[in-house]
Design a protein around this motif. Structure first.
Motif, PDB file in Angstrom:
ATOM      1  N   THR A  76      53.665  89.921 -40.237  1.00 26.74           N
ATOM      2  CA  THR A  76      52.648  90.550 -41.088  1.00 26.74           C
ATOM      3  C   THR A  76      52.884  92.056 -41.172  1.00 26.74           C
ATOM      4  O   THR A  76      52.821  92.650 -42.259  1.00 26.74           O
ATOM      5  N   ILE A  77      53.166  92.666 -40.049  1.00 31.03           N
ATOM      6  CA  ILE A  77      53.424  94.108 -40.040  1.00 31.03           C
ATOM      7  C   ILE A  77      54.667  94.427 -40.864  1.00 31.03           C
ATOM      8  O   ILE A  77      54.654  95.351 -41.692  1.00 31.03           O
ATOM      9  N   ARG A  78      55.713  93.675 -40.675  1.00 33.60           N
ATOM     10  CA  ARG A  78      56.931  93.921 -41.474  1.00 33.60           C
ATOM     11  C   ARG A  78      56.658  93.739 -42.959  1.00 33.60           C
ATOM     12  O   ARG A  78      57.143  94.508 -43.790  1.00 33.60           O
ATOM     13  N   LEU A  79      55.872  92.717 -43.306  1.00 28.52           N
ATOM     14  CA  LEU A  79      55.517  92.487 -44.700  1.00 28.52           C
ATOM     15  C   LEU A  79      54.723  93.672 -45.265  1.00 28.52           C
ATOM     16  O   LEU A  79      54.990  94.134 -46.375  1.00 28.52           O
ATOM     17  N   LEU A  80      53.769  94.192 -44.493  1.00 31.21           N
ATOM     18  CA  LEU A  80      52.973  95.324 -44.975  1.00 31.21           C
ATOM     19  C   LEU A  80      53.834  96.555 -45.232  1.00 31.21           C
ATOM     20  O   LEU A  80      53.607  97.282 -46.199  1.00 31.21           O
TER      21      LEU A  80
ATOM     22  N   PRO B 173      61.417  84.273 -49.563  1.00 26.05           N
ATOM     23  CA  PRO B 173      60.430  83.348 -48.971  1.00 26.05           C
ATOM     24  C   PRO B 173      59.089  84.025 -48.766  1.00 26.05           C
ATOM     25  O   PRO B 173      59.008  85.246 -48.591  1.00 26.05           O
ATOM     26  N   ALA B 174      58.043  83.221 -48.784  1.00 27.23           N
ATOM     27  CA  ALA B 174      56.710  83.723 -48.479  1.00 27.23           C
ATOM     28  C   ALA B 174      56.671  84.159 -47.025  1.00 27.23           C
ATOM     29  O   ALA B 174      57.417  83.648 -46.198  1.00 27.23           O
ATOM     30  N   ALA B 175      55.808  85.125 -46.739  1.00 24.25           N
ATOM     31  CA  ALA B 175      55.663  85.590 -45.358  1.00 24.25           C
ATOM     32  C   ALA B 175      55.148  84.443 -44.500  1.00 24.25           C
ATOM     33  O   ALA B 175      54.308  83.671 -44.915  1.00 24.25           O
TER      34      ALA B 175
ATOM     35  N   ALA C 225      53.599  90.212 -53.651  1.00 30.30           N
ATOM     36  CA  ALA C 225      53.978  88.856 -53.232  1.00 30.30           C
ATOM     37  C   ALA C 225      54.558  88.070 -54.410  1.00 30.30           C
ATOM     38  O   ALA C 225      55.558  87.349 -54.253  1.00 30.30           O
ATOM     39  N   LEU C 226      53.957  88.206 -55.579  1.00 30.39           N
ATOM     40  CA  LEU C 226      54.474  87.500 -56.762  1.00 30.39           C
ATOM     41  C   LEU C 226      55.853  88.028 -57.156  1.00 30.39           C
ATOM     42  O   LEU C 226      56.721  87.255 -57.582  1.00 30.39           O
ATOM     43  N   THR C 227      56.064  89.336 -57.012  1.00 27.77           N
ATOM     44  CA  THR C 227      57.383  89.919 -57.287  1.00 27.77           C
ATOM     45  C   THR C 227      58.419  89.363 -56.326  1.00 27.77           C
ATOM     46  O   THR C 227      59.516  88.986 -56.729  1.00 27.77           O
ATOM     47  N   ARG C 228      58.077  89.296 -55.048  1.00 24.41           N
ATOM     48  CA  ARG C 228      58.992  88.724 -54.037  1.00 24.41           C
ATOM     49  C   ARG C 228      59.319  87.276 -54.400  1.00 24.41           C
ATOM     50  O   ARG C 228      60.465  86.851 -54.316  1.00 24.41           O
ATOM     51  N   GLN C 229      58.290  86.522 -54.772  1.00 24.22           N
ATOM     52  CA  GLN C 229      58.486  85.119 -55.110  1.00 24.22           C
ATOM     53  C   GLN C 229      59.418  84.975 -56.311  1.00 24.22           C
ATOM     54  O   GLN C 229      60.323  84.131 -56.313  1.00 24.22           O
ATOM     55  N   SER C 230      59.254  85.831 -57.313  1.00 30.97           N
ATOM     56  CA  SER C 230      60.100  85.753 -58.515  1.00 30.97           C
ATOM     57  C   SER C 230      61.560  86.121 -58.197  1.00 30.97           C
ATOM     58  O   SER C 230      62.469  85.747 -58.932  1.00 30.97           O
ATOM     59  N   GLN C 231      61.756  86.840 -57.090  1.00 32.42           N
ATOM     60  CA  GLN C 231      63.108  87.201 -56.668  1.00 32.42           C
ATOM     61  C   GLN C 231      63.696  86.176 -55.706  1.00 32.42           C
ATOM     62  O   GLN C 231      64.770  86.375 -55.153  1.00 32.42           O
TER      63      GLN C 231
END
Length: 182
Positions: free
Chosen positions: A4-8, A179-181, A170-176
């Motif tokens: 979670t911290i890395r994702l933030l 993986p989800a966090a 999150a949607l940008t990551r998904q379109s690329q």
């Protein structure tokens, strides 16, 4: 909590990239104009954002010790002012340095390290004694708050950085195809 911290902080980088793309559309007068709800101008609020994250991460990497007035004097002496970020390009250089510092601290972190309690004595403030994970969440949250102040000021000049919500990241990551966090 580690993921979670890395994702933030990945989100933080994404949002700052979008903000800098929009800031590059401002004139020098708009960049320095009063009226930003943070620290007076976009320039000064950006300097504050850089200072805050840099100061915390200098503590986390051992560059400074937060153990009394001499350490705070050291931090204040290294503090940026608006004069240190006279242009958006210069502010971006400072931000990129802070981002590298942040990544250097985050990369080797383990879950066990997040649980270690860090204690700081800051003159005029209560002693801070919290797990590293909570301190990292605080810094990320502070960045979100300060970015919102900057975005509000940017919009005053009819510039649009787009939607900086975590959902859109999150949607940008998904379109690329990322993986989800977890």
């Amino acid at each position: 909590m580690l993921e979670t911290i890395r994702l933030l902080y990945e989100y933080n980088r994404w949002a700052m990239d979008r903000i800098f793309q929009t800031l590059e559309q401002l004139t020098e007068a708009e960049y320095g104009a009063p009226g930003c709800s943070g620290h007076g101008s976009i320039r000064d609020t950006l300097a504050h954002l850089i200072n805050a994250q840099r100061g915390w991460f200098w503590w986390f990497d051992g560059t400074v010790k937060l153990d009394g007035s001499s350490s705070m004097e050291q931090l204040m002496a290294m503090r940026l002012t608006g004069a240190d970020v006279p242009s958006i390009a210069r502010a971006k250089e400072h931000w990129q340095t802070v981002d590298r510092l942040t990544q250097n601290v985050l990369t080797p972190l383990t879950q066990d390290m997040l649980a270690k309690v860090w204690t700081a004595s800051i003159p005029g403030s209560p002693t801070i004694s919290l797990p590293l994970g909570e301190l990292l969440l605080h810094v990320a949250n502070h960045g979100t708050h300060t970015r919102a102040q900057i975005v509000s000021a940017i919009r005053r000049f009819d510039r649009k950085p787009g939607n900086l919500d975590l959902l859109f990241f999150a949607l940008t990551r998904q379109s690329q195809g990322k993986p989800a966090a977890g």
